[in-house]
Design an enzyme around this catalytic site. Structure first.
Site, PDB file in Angstrom:
ATOM      1  N   GLY B  17       0.839  -1.204   0.000  1.00 38.05           N
ATOM      2  CA  GLY B  17       0.000   0.000   0.000  1.00 38.05           C
ATOM      3  C   GLY B  17       0.858   1.232   0.000  1.00 38.05           C
ATOM      4  N   THR B  18       1.459   1.519   1.064  1.00 34.25           N
ATOM      5  CA  THR B  18       2.691   2.320   1.167  1.00 34.25           C
ATOM      6  C   THR B  18       2.757   3.810   1.161  1.00 34.25           C
ATOM      7  OG1 THR B  18       4.348   0.751   0.572  1.00 34.25           O
ATOM      8  CG2 THR B  18       4.670   2.887  -0.365  1.00 34.25           C
TER       9      THR B  18
END
Lengths: 232, 216
Positions: B17-18
């Site tokens: 996701g990040t």
């Protein structure tokens, strides 16, 4: 003869027939937007950009998204321009009637709950994200947010609209409780300016208003005077 | 019982996701990331280091599909090692960025991965390259990943060209912490790599050392 070019993703990108309506005339009018409201001791500061889009066309570049609801209560509108205008009209009527019945200025919480009733009841049909802010004698400056879906929550400050996603980091890091009116105005102007820089649906001028017991003080920051941050 | 047998996470694609970030300072670069890997709503790895080494003084940070990103990094890592040996000297950051860009552009329809490339070389000093969508763009700072949208405003206001190393570390740490607070797909710990002429220094920032901000 109608000629239409279709891009790889299936969207129509070019129309050669002058008799077909342009793309933007078939899009819904939306206040793309960045809106914001901040409480301080003695009132609230509210702010918004001024861009209304229909697709890629800017239908109004000087929109006023800070809408009068009562003498000391305003709302900031985001989402569908039609939906939010209609809701604001209804609440304006309901609140002025209520205020006459009570023979007293209405509470901000009352106004916010009227918005919530409409936004929750008609949640399937509406696209409206609204921030209600104002001043009353009982609780002073208050900010209530009524996002899409129709919940209501009071916050010390609230941001909304498509441009707000870009400034969560900025407001989280810059907000301090106990700011003065001037600090709130600067905080709001900076945040909206940063959002306008990154969000294509936000732009134009910044409209600000400060609501206190004394009344409403409105301000406009034009393009040339916007706070600057960009580094090249 | 059915829930356990057919949970979302076993069928969802694994995604980093990040939030990833890289920034230039006077003398080098800092490149950083969060550490959360999600498959749907489940966090399948809470301590993944998304800052990957491409060469001694060139690193990249990854976002998007974990599989795609790892595949690209493996290829670039191999090619950079070969290139370094062939040239007989440390490769340019531009070379690494170009290889990443070439792969991402050629396979742009199939890949869902965004890599930020940053490092230090003897010719141009500290550099940061964004390669989103298969372009290559040199920037003073670059953001990526789902959490990056929340910190554009913060990064625009807080970044100053010509910062010191400490200021740059503070900038990247705060930016990552703010994004991790707001983005459900970012979280865990903060990994930072500082790259200068002297080499690369890897640090991890956990729990109470992560900067915190106003909570209502």
């Amino acid at each position: 003869m109608a000629a239409v070019c279709v891009s790889r993703s299936g969207e129509t990108v070019l129309t050669c027939n002058p008799h077909l309506p342009p793309g933007w005339a078939q899009e819904e009018v939306s206040t793309g937007t960045t809106i914001m409201a901040v409480e301080f001791d003695g009132g609230v500061v509210i702010g918004a950009d001024s861009r209304t889009t229909t697709g890629a066309y800017i239908a109004n570049r000087v929109t006023d998204k800070l809408t009068f609801i009562h003498d000391h209560i305003f709302c900031c509108r985001s989402g569908s321009a039609a939906d939010t205008q209609a809701i604001a009209d209804v609440v304006n009527y309901q609140l002025s009637f209520h205020s006459i019945e009570l023979d007293e200025p209405p509470l901000v919480q009352t106004a916010a709950n009227l918005f919530k009733e409409l936004c929750y009841r008609y949640r399937e049909d509406l696209t409206a994200g609204i921030i209600v802010a104002g001043w009353d004698k009982r609780k002073g400056g208050q900010v209530y947010t009524v996002p899409m879906g129709g919940m209501i929550v009071r916050q010390s400050f609230s941001i909304g609209g498509s441009g707000s996603t870009y400034i969560y980091g900025y407001v989280d890091s810059s907000y301090k409780p106990g700011m003065t009116k001037e600090e709130c105005l600067e905080f709001t102007a900076n945040a909206i300016s940063l959002a306008m820089e990154r969000d294509g649906s936000s732009g134009g001028v910044i409209r600000l208003a400060a609501i206190t017991e004394a009344g409403v003080e409105r301000k406009v920051i034009l393009g040339s005077e916007l706070p600057r941050f960009t580094v090249s | 019982m059915d829930d356990l047998l057919e949970s979302d996470w076993t069928t969802e694609e694994v995604s980093t996701g990040t939030t990833i970030i890289a920034a230039v300072f006077d003398g080098g670069v800092v490149i950083g990331s969060d550490s959360r890997v999600s498959a749907g709503q489940a966090v399948v790895n809470r301590v993944l280091n998304k800052v990957c080494r491409l060469h001694d003084k060139i690193y990249c940070s990854i976002s998007g599909s974990a599989a795609d990103a790892q595949a690209v990094v493996d290829i670039v890592d191999y090619q950079m090692e070969l290139h370094g040996i062939q040239m007989g000297q440390p490769p340019l950051v531009q070379a690494a960025a170009t290889i990443v860009k070439d792969i991402c552009y050629k396979y742009k329809e199939e890949l869902v991965a965004h890599l930020l490339v940053a490092g230090w070389d003897h010719k141009y000093g500290g550099q940061v390259y964004g390669t989103l969508g298969g372009m290559m763009i040199k920037q003073q700072f670059a953001l990526g990943g789902s959490g990056s949208t929340y910190i554009y405003g913060f990064a625009d206001s807080a970044f100053k060209p010509g910062m010191t190393k400490e200021e740059c570390l503070k900038f990247t740490k705060c930016a990552l912490a703010l994004a991790m607070n707001r983005d459900g797909s970012s979280g865990g710990v903060i990994y930072l790599v500082t790259i200068t002429s002297k080499g690369a220094e890897e640090t991890v920032i956990t729990a109470k050392d992560i900067p915190s901000f106003y909570e209502d």
